[in-house]
Enzyme design. Structure first.
Site, PDB file in Angstrom:
ATOM      1  N   HIS A 101      -0.227   3.565  -5.348  1.00  0.00           N
ATOM      2  CA  HIS A 101       0.050   2.311  -4.641  1.00  0.00           C
ATOM      3  C   HIS A 101       0.052   1.121  -5.585  1.00  0.00           C
ATOM      4  CE1 HIS A 101       0.224  -0.706  -1.629  1.00  0.00           C
ATOM      5  NE2 HIS A 101      -1.056  -0.844  -1.385  1.00  0.00           N
TER       6      HIS A 101
ATOM      7  N   CYS B  95       0.479  -6.171   0.140  1.00  0.00           N
ATOM      8  CA  CYS B  95       0.968  -4.815  -0.147  1.00  0.00           C
ATOM      9  C   CYS B  95       2.343  -4.554   0.449  1.00  0.00           C
ATOM     10  CB  CYS B  95      -0.038  -3.789   0.358  1.00  0.00           C
ATOM     11  SG  CYS B  95      -1.696  -4.125  -0.249  1.00  0.00           S
TER      12      CYS B  95
END
Ligand SMILES: [Zn+2]
Lengths: 131, 389
Positions: free
Chosen positions: B334, B84
């Protein structure tokens, strides 16, 4: 079926799970007494390369846990299931806690390490039983 | 050492776009970034691009040159993968090369497609950021790993689901009016507490959504900006990176994130500032507990004290340290590979005064971006400052 979808067998990890299945779990101990789990070429704490397989204590202690409701496809038939981290002497191990009421989980709960199989894939996994 | 300026930023809407390709999304983000920058594409010397699950979501590897093409740039291109934190890893490499004089104009960004995988597929794809042997095989998911950290935090330091719910409520509140955000609607503490459990103690509203999207930054050297009369009033003044054991089980403390401590310390030293100089922060709140851990590790709260920050109003738009004025990962969304450079794009707009929440930081000159990979086995922190003319 192989536990690994790619067909690989990791010598360090799979030997460890085999040993746990035989009731002979171990950890790796360096000359300075640090513990780690395989595969390791060196001790992660001090870099020592002389690692000895030392028997895991029979009794572990629950350190943290979660009840998972949304799973990957590999565990879709297992939900809800409890995943936990338990400490065994100097090392900590991740496994599924079977045969326990999620309402009664608490840190410090005594457990022992064993193996179980996923209800979804029948693949072998590390598991804890309440002790 | 030359200063690294942000000449332009571009971010797509984050949300559900399962019918769009990654190259289409990144093409849009870079179009916007070049338009914002007023810099010619032909001056770009490299593309640094972040992406995590392209092979799984798009059956597409080797995305560097592909995305250079999508952006209309003819320059060497490399993909960075740090789960991420992928596009922040790309950003760090660009910042270093501009500083050391290797390059004057760099396109940095990232993109991710996730929604086409569905919830189960995206859950499986995200889980590859964990240790396959020691974690995933035992059924650890990405929310599950953070749930293990949240439970450890509760047991170690106190706090409860109600405290975490305030983090989600705050970040949703901040996203209102942010037209790029996945969610732009307010939620209540009760909404969070009553949402279906994902991995207890975390529920659906403790978790960021699964989103598609892309982001891009045009970075230039201070010398290039001056020579070409480029308006670039914001600079990246600090960069730091930290690492930790891959698997949670190997860490001494299950409710601390030392990789963030290391990354923040390095970034502060690099910029010559301390936490007291920071006016606002964008942190990696993939789950509500993650915001708490990040604030503690970056020096804004003592260990065990951060969990009440949102409830006490200290991290809201009106608070002393506004956190996630973009809405954060929680409400903004996200799309993994896009997140890091999107955080920096949001901070840039907040500092320039063209963000919907700029008024909340009207006097602010220093923003901080915190981007984490996995259960913070990777962490990058960047200091972003308004340049004093
Ligand atoms: Zn050692």
């Amino acid at each position: 079926m192989s536990a690994d979808p790619t067909g690989a067998r990791d010598e360090g990890f799979d030997d460890f799970v085999d040993a746990v299945a035989e009731g002979e779990g171990y950890y790796l101990e360096c000359d300075s007494g640090h513990g780690s789990v395989p595969p390791r070429r060196v001790c992660p704490d001090c870099g020592g390369s002389d690692l000895t397989e030392t028997p895991l204590p029979d009794a572990g202690e629950l350190r943290t846990y979660t009840v998972t409701h949304v799973a990957t496809p590999s565990f879709s038939e297992d939900t809800p299931y409890v995943t936990a981290i338990a400490s065994f002497g100097p090392v900590r191990i991740t496994g599924q806690l079977r045969e326990a009421d999620p309402e009664e989980l608490e840190r410090g709960m005594p457990v022992e390490l064993t193996t179980a199989r996923s209800a979804t894939t029948d693949r072998r996994l590390l598991a804890f039983d309440p002790r | 050492m030359t200063e690294v300026r942000i000449a332009g930023v571009g971010v797509t809407e984050f949300g559900n776009a399962p019918e769009r390709t990654g190259r289409d999304l990144f093409g849009d983000a870079s179009d916007d970034a070049f338009a914002d920058a007023g810099v010619s594409r032909s001056d770009v010397e490299s593309l640094r691009y972040g992406n995590f699950m392209g092979e799984l979501a798009e059956r597409q590897g080797h995305q560097g040159p592909l995305m250079a093409e999508a952006a209309g740039v003819r320059a060497p291109a490399t993909r960075y993968e740090s789960a991420c934190a992928s596009s922040s890893a790309a950003l760090r490499s660009a910042v270093r090369d501009v500083r050391n004089g290797e390059e004057d104009v760099v396109l940095v960004g990232g993109a991710e497609r996730m929604t086409n995988l569905g919830t189960a597929g995206a859950t499986e794809a995200l889980a590859i950021a964990a240790d396959e042997l020691w974690e995933v095989r035992q059924g650890v998911t990405f929310p599950g790993a953070y749930a293990l950290m949240a439970q450890a935090y509760f047991d170690e330091y106190g706090g409860d689901r109600d405290d975490l719910a305030h983090v989600a409520v705050k970040n949703h509140e901040h996203a209102i009016g942010n037209e790029l955000a996945h969610y732009q609607d307010p939620i209540s503490v009760d909404d969070v507490l009553e949402a279906p459990p994902v991995s207890e103690p975390l529920g659906l509203y403790d978790s960021c959504p699964i989103s598609d999207g892309a982001s891009a930054l045009v970075l230039v050297s201070e010398a290039y900006a001056e020579a070409n009369d480029v308006d670039a009033p914001v600079a990246v003044t600090g960069s730091g990176q930290g690492g930790d054991d891959m698997a949670l089980q190997d860490r001494e403390y299950l409710a601390r994130t030392p990789a963030t401590n290391s990354a923040a310390k390095e970034a502060y030293e690099d910029a010559g500032i301390g936490p007291g100089d920071v006016d606002f922060v964008e942190v990696h709140d993939c789950f509500t507990i993650a915001e708490v851990l990040a604030l503690e590790s970056m020096g804004f709260y003592e260990t065990g004290e951060g969990i009440g920050a949102a409830r006490r109003g200290e991290t809201t738009a009106e608070g002393d340290l506004p956190v996630n004025l973009s809405g954060g990962l929680k409400a903004k969304g996200h799309p993994v590979g896009a997140t890091g450079t999107a955080q920096v794009a949001e901070i840039t707009k907040l500092l320039r005064g063209d963000h919907v929440n700029s008024d909340a930081v009207a006097d602010g000159t220093v923003g901080l971006a915190h981007n984490a990979g996995g259960t913070v086995a990777s962490c990058l922190v960047h200091v972003v400052e308004e340049v004093v003319a």
